[in-house]
Design a protein around this motif. Structure first.
Motif, mmCIF file in Angstrom:
data_model
loop_
_atom_site.group_PDB
_atom_site.id
_atom_site.type_symbol
_atom_site.label_atom_id
_atom_site.label_comp_id
_atom_site.label_asym_id
_atom_site.label_seq_id
_atom_site.Cartn_x
_atom_site.Cartn_y
_atom_site.Cartn_z
ATOM 1 N N THR A 148 4.050 -7.007 -5.521
ATOM 2 C CA THR A 148 5.500 -7.157 -5.875
ATOM 3 C C THR A 148 5.736 -8.669 -5.836
ATOM 4 O O THR A 148 5.070 -9.356 -4.905
ATOM 5 N N VAL A 149 6.458 -9.260 -6.790
ATOM 6 C CA VAL A 149 6.680 -10.711 -7.002
ATOM 7 C C VAL A 149 8.323 -10.658 -6.878
ATOM 8 O O VAL A 149 8.764 -10.111 -7.641
ATOM 9 N N SER A 150 8.736 -11.845 -6.175
ATOM 10 C CA SER A 150 10.093 -12.164 -6.353
ATOM 11 C C SER A 150 10.299 -13.512 -6.458
ATOM 12 O O SER A 150 9.480 -14.512 -6.195
ATOM 13 N N GLY A 151 11.361 -13.959 -6.881
ATOM 14 C CA GLY A 151 11.643 -15.576 -6.984
ATOM 15 C C GLY A 151 11.091 -16.059 -8.219
ATOM 16 O O GLY A 151 10.932 -17.517 -8.251
ATOM 17 N N VAL A 152 10.722 -15.295 -9.230
ATOM 18 C CA VAL A 152 10.359 -15.636 -10.530
ATOM 19 C C VAL A 152 11.555 -15.980 -11.382
ATOM 20 O O VAL A 152 12.331 -15.589 -11.517
ATOM 21 N N GLY A 153 11.669 -17.136 -11.818
ATOM 22 C CA GLY A 153 12.478 -17.779 -12.953
ATOM 23 C C GLY A 153 11.915 -19.028 -13.574
ATOM 24 O O GLY A 153 11.037 -19.585 -13.133
ATOM 25 N N HIS A 157 -7.393 -10.676 2.041
ATOM 26 C CA HIS A 157 -8.336 -9.599 2.344
ATOM 27 C C HIS A 157 -7.797 -8.389 3.233
ATOM 28 O O HIS A 157 -6.960 -8.980 4.344
ATOM 29 N N TYR A 158 -8.154 -7.134 3.000
ATOM 30 C CA TYR A 158 -7.169 -6.430 3.691
ATOM 31 C C TYR A 158 -8.306 -5.117 4.054
ATOM 32 O O TYR A 158 -9.429 -4.934 3.328
ATOM 33 N N ARG A 159 -7.967 -4.481 5.010
ATOM 34 C CA ARG A 159 -8.819 -3.387 5.630
ATOM 35 C C ARG A 159 -7.334 -2.361 5.921
ATOM 36 O O ARG A 159 -6.722 -2.607 6.859
ATOM 37 N N ALA A 160 -7.330 -1.454 5.077
ATOM 38 C CA ALA A 160 -5.991 -0.510 5.320
ATOM 39 C C ALA A 160 -6.229 0.806 4.713
ATOM 40 O O ALA A 160 -6.938 0.967 3.681
ATOM 41 N N GLY A 170 0.561 -1.273 0.065
ATOM 42 C CA GLY A 170 -0.122 -0.160 -0.015
ATOM 43 C C GLY A 170 0.940 1.251 -0.061
ATOM 44 O O GLY A 170 1.947 1.247 0.327
ATOM 45 N N SER A 171 0.306 2.290 -0.572
ATOM 46 C CA SER A 171 1.022 3.569 -0.549
ATOM 47 C C SER A 171 0.011 4.790 -0.578
ATOM 48 O O SER A 171 -1.007 4.653 -0.737
ATOM 49 N N TRP A 197 4.651 0.054 1.577
ATOM 50 C CA TRP A 197 4.768 -0.672 2.823
ATOM 51 C C TRP A 197 4.136 -1.945 2.458
ATOM 52 O O TRP A 197 2.841 -1.761 1.721
ATOM 53 N N PRO A 198 4.395 -3.184 3.065
ATOM 54 C CA PRO A 198 3.644 -4.346 2.940
ATOM 55 C C PRO A 198 2.295 -4.266 3.761
ATOM 56 O O PRO A 198 2.104 -3.795 5.063
#
Length: 124
Positions: free
Chosen positions: A107-112, A96-99, A53-54, A61-62
């Motif tokens: 954001t994704v990582s570990g993609v190969g 599910h979020y309340r923010a 979120g921003s 931030w996560p």
């Protein structure tokens, strides 16, 4: 694009991002709600997914997921994070979020290799 959320026509409360086939982030989606769900679909392996979120679209931030009671009881490390920022194997999951934020992204990582992740956003 107008912010997602608070529309009488529910079709204006949903957004799908293009599939990510490399490490990186989706474009930011502007929202007008504090309640939203992000659905993730991982294909061909395991990747780490972090929903973020921003307030301004530049500092991120996560997000802290708001789990159902069953998920809260099953979380054994009690760190307040239930699936966000963790590895996800092939399949589909929903967070599910309340923010209080104006923008969200994934954001994704570990993609190969042939791994990929696609996400959809639903805003109340």
């Amino acid at each position: 694009m107008s912010p997602l959320g608070h529309y009488v026509d529910n079709n204006f409360n949903h957004h799908g991002w293009d599939e990510l086939t490399a490490n990186g982030s989706t474009p930011a989606a502007q929202i007008s709600s504090t309640f939203f769900t992000i659905v993730h679909k991982v294909s061909n392996g395991t990747v780490t997914i972090t929903d973020e979120g921003s307030l301004d679209g530049t500092i991120w931030w996560p997000l802290k997921e708001q789990p159902h009671a069953e998920a809260q009881a099953a979380d054994d490390d009690d760190d307040g994070v239930h699936g966000n920022g963790r590895a996800h194997s092939s399949g589909t999951t929903a967070s599910h979020y309340r923010a209080n934020c104006r923008y969200v992204r994934v954001t994704v990582s570990g993609v190969g290799g042939s791994e990929a992740m696609q996400a959809w956003l639903s805003v109340n």
